[in-house]
Design an enzyme around this catalytic site. Structure first.
Site, PDB file in Angstrom:
ATOM      1  N   ALA A 168       5.302  -3.497  12.146  1.00  6.67           N
ATOM      2  CA  ALA A 168       3.870  -3.297  12.461  1.00  6.67           C
ATOM      3  C   ALA A 168       3.600  -3.397  13.953  1.00  6.67           C
ATOM      4  CB  ALA A 168       3.040  -4.338  11.712  1.00  6.67           C
ATOM      5  N   LYS A 226      -5.036   6.049 -12.951  1.00  6.22           N
ATOM      6  CA  LYS A 226      -4.009   6.406 -11.954  1.00  6.22           C
ATOM      7  C   LYS A 226      -3.883   7.927 -11.816  1.00  6.22           C
ATOM      8  CE  LYS A 226      -1.493   2.145 -12.999  1.00  6.22           C
ATOM      9  NZ  LYS A 226      -0.546   1.543 -13.949  1.00  6.22           N
TER      10      LYS A 226
HETATM   11  N1  HSE Z   1      -0.926  -2.749 -16.439  1.00  7.70           N
HETATM   12  C1  HSE Z   1      -0.356  -1.871 -15.471  1.00  7.70           C
HETATM   13  C2  HSE Z   1       0.912  -1.280 -16.035  1.00  7.70           C
HETATM   14  C3  HSE Z   1      -0.058  -2.656 -14.217  1.00  7.70           C
HETATM   15  O1  HSE Z   1       1.425  -1.786 -17.037  1.00  7.70           O
HETATM   16  O2  HSE Z   1       1.382  -0.263 -15.526  1.00  7.70           O
HETATM   17  C4  HSE Z   1       0.316  -1.792 -13.049  1.00  7.70           C
HETATM   18  O3  HSE Z   1      -0.722  -0.955 -12.667  1.00  7.70           O
END
Ligand code: HSE
Length: 434
Positions: A33, A203
């Site tokens: 960094a 995600k």
């Molecule tokens: N609960 C999530 C998983 C944790 O099992 O992928 C990570 O984002």
């Protein structure tokens, strides 16, 4: 140079891991960094027995961290949508940079948060929000910046993949494996987020936005979980040369973007079909690079901390840079985001595995084939398990070619109305990923 001061909010699995990694690798991190990264304050309601915080000041009030004038970067690791949003907006209002692992927060409130961050000229970094320790956001946002992304597909929930693997390899019961995933710190506070695909949809929403340059639209993601999968279908899939994985798929088509999470049959010889346990993997296909694959631990204390700390290093390096010339939050310049629509699931295209419980009569297969052919649905393979006749019913399993989902819905309704078909038709999507 003066060290960068960090405030960690939340000292659970990821918060504890982040503190430990920052402490243990302090010298190496400072070499990267260009200055030290020091934890100046922690907000936590409980101690973490896996983390020795020494004499670092601890408060129970997260807003004390957001208002602490000494702190440059607030690390949000409390999870959830509501309080986390307030904390992050407060930190931004106070001119602080933010690092978060909170996929729910980014998927649902990211558009608002990034707009506020732009106004204030601060960074909101969120590498740890997707696929734990795998730097897939950086890979797509920066490493693949020369590409038109065609599609991406990923195993992006470690808990779900752990459950499916243990069930398939060891014949363990769903509930038993889920309990172990909770003990290992993989599962969400509400584990239905893992098993019903909500976490994966958070995600996927993030990945799709940075891949295709569209605003975050979690509400338009199609989500189907793994809780209704049966061992019978896992075994039939294997017999057909496939493996069932809980996959997030985002695809750019001429009419819109597919955004869907569901159990999926994948050819058993694909690398991604052999991603097991808590490991995650994301395939990204770009027009220039072709298919790429990113693999690693998708959850857990230090893998997730690895991504949080990498973001801290990125922010530390960017502190003195012009806010208008930083990597945009969603990879594309905010005034260049596209209005390409997210497609409803009925307009998405896939191949399908269908399992029909049929009466063991002559002519049933012909009726099934007629219903499919009338709707222009090609059959790739068909398997009738004569050895498994129970109560005069025989399982008929078939895999179709790719077709728009609405047509399969129509075909399933017609199949279920046949007097020789009993109960519901099981439908699982199939992706070749080639
Ligand atoms: N609960 C999530 C998983 C944790 O099992 O992928 C990570 O984002």
């Amino acid at each position: 140079m003066k060290p960068v001061k960090v405030g960690i909010c939340g000292l659970g699995t990821v918060g504890g891991g982040t503190f430990n990694v920052l402490e243990r690798n302090a010298a190496e991190i400072a070499r990267r960094a260009g200055r030290g990264i020091e934890v100046a304050q922690i907000a936590a309601r409980h101690e973490n027995p896996r983390c020795n915080t020494g004499d670092t000041p601890i408060t129970a009030d997260i807003f004390e961290v957001a208002n602490n004038p000494e702190i440059d970067i607030v690390v949000e690791l409390i999870g959830g949508y509501t309080l986390a949003r307030e904390l992050v907006l407060k930190a931004i209002e106070n001119g602080k940079h933010v690092v978060t692992a909170n996929k729910a927060l980014i998927a649902v409130h990211g558009n608002e948060i990034f707009a506020k961050a732009r106004e204030k000229g601060v960074i909101v970094a969120f590498e740890a929000s997707v696929a734990g320790g795998i730097p897939v956001i950086k890979a797509i946002r920066e490493g693949l910046a020369g590409n038109q992304i065609n599609w991406l597909a990923g195993i992006i929930n470690g808990t779900g993949n752990f459950i499916l693997t243990e069930m398939r390899e060891k014949g363990r019961a769903f509930e038993d494996v889920l309990k172990q995933a909770q003990e290992l710190g993989y599962a969400e506070a509400d584990p239905t987020f893992d098993v019903e695909g909500i976490d994966a949809a958070h995600k996927l929403t993030i990945l799709a936005s940075i891949a295709f340059g569209v605003p975050l639209q979690f509400d338009k993601a199609y989500t189907e979980g793994i809780s209704r999968l049966t061992t019978a279908d896992v075994n039939y899939a294997e017999a057909l040369g496939y493996r069932i994985k809980h996959l997030g798929v985002a695809r750019s088509t001429a009419s819109g973007i597919e955004l869907r999470v569901h159990p999926t049959l994948i050819p058993a010889d694909r690398l991604i079909a052999n991603v097991n346990g808590v490991m995650n993997a994301v395939m990204v296909n770009g027009d220039a690079v072709g298919s790429t694959l990113y693999y690693g631990a998708g959850a857990g204390m230090e893998p997730t901390a690895s991504a949080v700390v990498a973001d801290l290093v990125d922010v530390a390096r960017a502190l003195t840079t012009d806010p208008n010339n930083r990597v945009p939050h969603l990879a594309f310049q905010p005034d260049s985001l596209s209005a390409h629509p997210i497609l409803p699931i009925g307009a998405c295209e896939s191949a399908y595995y269908l399992r029909i419980q049929a009466k063991d009569h002559p002519g049933v297969l012909a009726q099934v084939a007629t219903i499919l052919s009338e709707r222009g649905i090609n059959i790739e393979s068909i398997m009738q398990k004569e050895a498994e006749v129970h109560d005069g019913l025989v399982p008929v399993i078939l895999v179709t070619h790719r077709v728009v989902e609405q047509r399969i819905d129509d075909a399933i309704a017609a199949l279920e109305s046949l007097s020789d078909v009993v109960g519901s038709v099981v439908r699982i999507r199939v992706e070749q990923l080639n």
